[in-house]
Design an enzyme around this catalytic site. Sequence first.
Site, mmCIF file in Angstrom:
data_model
loop_
_atom_site.group_PDB
_atom_site.id
_atom_site.type_symbol
_atom_site.label_atom_id
_atom_site.label_comp_id
_atom_site.label_asym_id
_atom_site.label_seq_id
_atom_site.Cartn_x
_atom_site.Cartn_y
_atom_site.Cartn_z
ATOM 1 N N THR A 1 -13.194 -10.328 43.354
ATOM 2 C CA THR A 1 -12.621 -11.412 42.560
ATOM 3 C C THR A 1 -12.087 -10.923 41.219
ATOM 4 O O THR A 1 -11.709 -11.720 40.368
ATOM 5 C CB THR A 1 -13.662 -12.522 42.320
ATOM 6 O OG1 THR A 1 -14.811 -11.965 41.668
ATOM 7 C CG2 THR A 1 -14.093 -13.151 43.635
ATOM 8 N N GLY A 2 -12.069 -9.611 41.023
ATOM 9 C CA GLY A 2 -11.571 -9.050 39.774
ATOM 10 C C GLY A 2 -10.060 -9.006 39.725
ATOM 11 O O GLY A 2 -9.362 -9.441 40.652
ATOM 12 N N ILE A 3 -9.542 -8.445 38.658
ATOM 13 C CA ILE A 3 -8.107 -8.480 38.410
ATOM 14 C C ILE A 3 -7.328 -7.668 39.439
ATOM 15 O O ILE A 3 -6.210 -8.027 39.812
ATOM 16 C CB ILE A 3 -7.825 -8.000 36.966
ATOM 17 C CG1 ILE A 3 -6.437 -8.465 36.498
ATOM 18 C CG2 ILE A 3 -7.995 -6.496 36.829
ATOM 19 C CD1 ILE A 3 -6.239 -8.364 34.998
ATOM 20 N N ARG B 1 -19.752 -11.572 43.213
ATOM 21 C CA ARG B 1 -20.705 -12.672 42.982
ATOM 22 C C ARG B 1 -20.204 -13.967 43.603
ATOM 23 O O ARG B 1 -20.963 -14.724 44.194
ATOM 24 C CB ARG B 1 -20.935 -12.855 41.479
ATOM 25 C CG ARG B 1 -21.733 -11.722 40.837
ATOM 26 C CD ARG B 1 -22.114 -12.070 39.405
ATOM 27 N NE ARG B 1 -20.942 -12.256 38.562
ATOM 28 C CZ ARG B 1 -20.351 -11.285 37.883
ATOM 29 N NH1 ARG B 1 -20.789 -10.049 37.977
ATOM 30 N NH2 ARG B 1 -19.316 -11.545 37.114
ATOM 31 N N ARG B 2 -18.912 -14.219 43.423
ATOM 32 C CA ARG B 2 -18.309 -15.436 43.975
ATOM 33 C C ARG B 2 -17.435 -15.075 45.170
ATOM 34 O O ARG B 2 -16.920 -13.954 45.244
ATOM 35 C CB ARG B 2 -17.455 -16.128 42.904
ATOM 36 C CG ARG B 2 -18.242 -16.661 41.730
ATOM 37 C CD ARG B 2 -17.322 -17.182 40.638
ATOM 38 N NE ARG B 2 -16.644 -16.099 39.919
ATOM 39 C CZ ARG B 2 -15.365 -15.774 40.066
ATOM 40 N NH1 ARG B 2 -14.585 -16.448 40.902
ATOM 41 N NH2 ARG B 2 -14.835 -14.780 39.368
ATOM 42 N N ASP C 1 -25.904 -7.458 44.588
ATOM 43 C CA ASP C 1 -26.072 -7.017 43.210
ATOM 44 C C ASP C 1 -25.787 -5.525 43.144
ATOM 45 O O ASP C 1 -26.562 -4.705 43.648
ATOM 46 C CB ASP C 1 -27.496 -7.320 42.746
ATOM 47 C CG ASP C 1 -27.725 -6.984 41.281
ATOM 48 O OD1 ASP C 1 -26.815 -6.399 40.644
ATOM 49 O OD2 ASP C 1 -28.809 -7.291 40.766
ATOM 50 N N TRP D 1 -16.704 -2.236 37.868
ATOM 51 C CA TRP D 1 -17.540 -1.496 36.943
ATOM 52 C C TRP D 1 -18.215 -2.499 36.026
ATOM 53 O O TRP D 1 -17.803 -3.661 35.942
ATOM 54 C CB TRP D 1 -16.740 -0.462 36.142
ATOM 55 C CG TRP D 1 -15.804 -1.044 35.118
ATOM 56 C CD1 TRP D 1 -14.654 -1.718 35.345
ATOM 57 C CD2 TRP D 1 -15.981 -1.024 33.693
ATOM 58 N NE1 TRP D 1 -14.077 -2.110 34.164
ATOM 59 C CE2 TRP D 1 -14.869 -1.702 33.135
ATOM 60 C CE3 TRP D 1 -16.956 -0.499 32.851
ATOM 61 C CZ2 TRP D 1 -14.715 -1.868 31.760
ATOM 62 C CZ3 TRP D 1 -16.790 -0.658 31.469
ATOM 63 C CH2 TRP D 1 -15.673 -1.329 30.938
ATOM 64 N N LYS E 1 -8.316 6.232 30.730
ATOM 65 C CA LYS E 1 -9.367 6.816 29.894
ATOM 66 C C LYS E 1 -9.791 8.175 30.441
ATOM 67 O O LYS E 1 -10.472 8.933 29.761
ATOM 68 C CB LYS E 1 -10.561 5.865 29.782
ATOM 69 C CG LYS E 1 -10.294 4.656 28.890
ATOM 70 C CD LYS E 1 -11.533 3.837 28.618
ATOM 71 C CE LYS E 1 -12.102 3.167 29.844
ATOM 72 N NZ LYS E 1 -11.175 2.183 30.447
ATOM 73 N N TYR F 1 -15.802 7.743 34.089
ATOM 74 C CA TYR F 1 -14.849 7.981 35.177
ATOM 75 C C TYR F 1 -15.126 9.323 35.857
ATOM 76 O O TYR F 1 -15.039 9.445 37.090
ATOM 77 C CB TYR F 1 -13.421 7.975 34.658
ATOM 78 C CG TYR F 1 -12.851 6.616 34.325
ATOM 79 C CD1 TYR F 1 -13.422 5.445 34.810
ATOM 80 C CD2 TYR F 1 -11.714 6.497 33.542
ATOM 81 C CE1 TYR F 1 -12.882 4.202 34.512
ATOM 82 C CE2 TYR F 1 -11.161 5.265 33.235
ATOM 83 C CZ TYR F 1 -11.755 4.123 33.721
ATOM 84 O OH TYR F 1 -11.205 2.893 33.430
ATOM 85 N N MET G 1 -10.937 -7.047 30.869
ATOM 86 C CA MET G 1 -9.784 -6.289 30.380
ATOM 87 C C MET G 1 -8.487 -6.976 30.812
ATOM 88 O O MET G 1 -7.677 -6.386 31.514
ATOM 89 C CB MET G 1 -9.837 -4.851 30.906
ATOM 90 C CG MET G 1 -11.078 -4.102 30.488
ATOM 91 S SD MET G 1 -11.056 -2.348 30.932
ATOM 92 C CE MET G 1 -11.093 -2.452 32.713
#
Length: 379
Positions: free
Chosen positions: A37-39, A60-61, A74, A98, A138, A170, A205
Amino acid sequence: MGTVVDMAPSAALLPDRAPTPVRTPPPGAHALVVGATGITGSALVQQLVESGWRTSGLSRRPPATAGAAHVAADLLDARDLRERLAGLRPTHVFVNAWVRQDTEARNIEVNAGIVRDLLAALGAQGSLRHVALATGLKHYLGPFEAYGRGELPDTPFLEDAERLDTPNFYYAQEDELFAAAARHGFTWSVHRAHTILGHAVGNAMNIVSTLGAYAAIARATGRPFTFPGSQVQWNGVVDLTDAGQLADHQVWAATTPQAADTAFNVVDGDVVRWRRLWPRLAEHLGVPWAGPGEHPQPLQEQVADAQQVWARLVDEHDLSEPDLSRVASWWHTDSDLGRPVEVLADMTRSRLAGFTGYVSTERSLLRLVDRYRAERLVP
């Protein structure tokens, strides 16, 4: 303050990217997206499902895309991971998650541990063919504690640049990936993205929703939409990474033999200058703008009292997210726009291996602003 005279064709009339190929799944393929569900993960789940992959998302969702199975686990609990992943038997794993910690030592401990525990749980099942790990620039710029300081590689950054002589989570994640690949016999790819333009809520971010929220707060308080960063970032050229481009790049590497066991940079393919992009963004958002000062003017300082203003905007515009911290990540946008050094990534390695994805950064940015507005996340 500035105004914009735009003689270019309307962005609404032009596509923002080259056509994305349908990357047909190999026989028996089962993709697991970690951070679904992240970007980036959400864009990746959508592409996989639309391309006909059997897809599971660990988050999580549940993933927003219909057709993807959900695995709730988890990432910080090795035992829970083993239990939740038991019997899943994915063939292709895409790690796009992350967890930010207070120090780089803790970032290394926690995020390297996530990769190690995840691949230990899955590798024991004997089904893995390929694992893709998404990281970022990074790798070349250093961790948050030493970001953009010291002796850095020349730009554009090349994937074979030596690692910096400083601890970096990283690097630790990569080392866990390499060790697991050697142990379990799967191929791997690493995808080093720049600032990601995409859609997510609660992401740590997210520059697009952050700038959308900042513009709304500036308008509500009668202040200009002031570039918060450095003169170097305002005047120099820079590249960014559309989340769909990063998603497609991962699927491409996972299904392309010549991309196996390789680290890649992945950016849109064009370059922009914030001194050109900022006025266009301000015009699109309908707010007067101002360029940078002699020194950076961090958003964290400009909008220190913004939650009360945001609460008023939520009521006035019936916004869908009352918690400003889930819309705006001031600290990360400050770090991106405040850098005192040029940041560009080379894509030659991907091009020579056959990846042809290309995105217009400006059109991607404006399209995403419109999406956040349509979903009432920003006014």
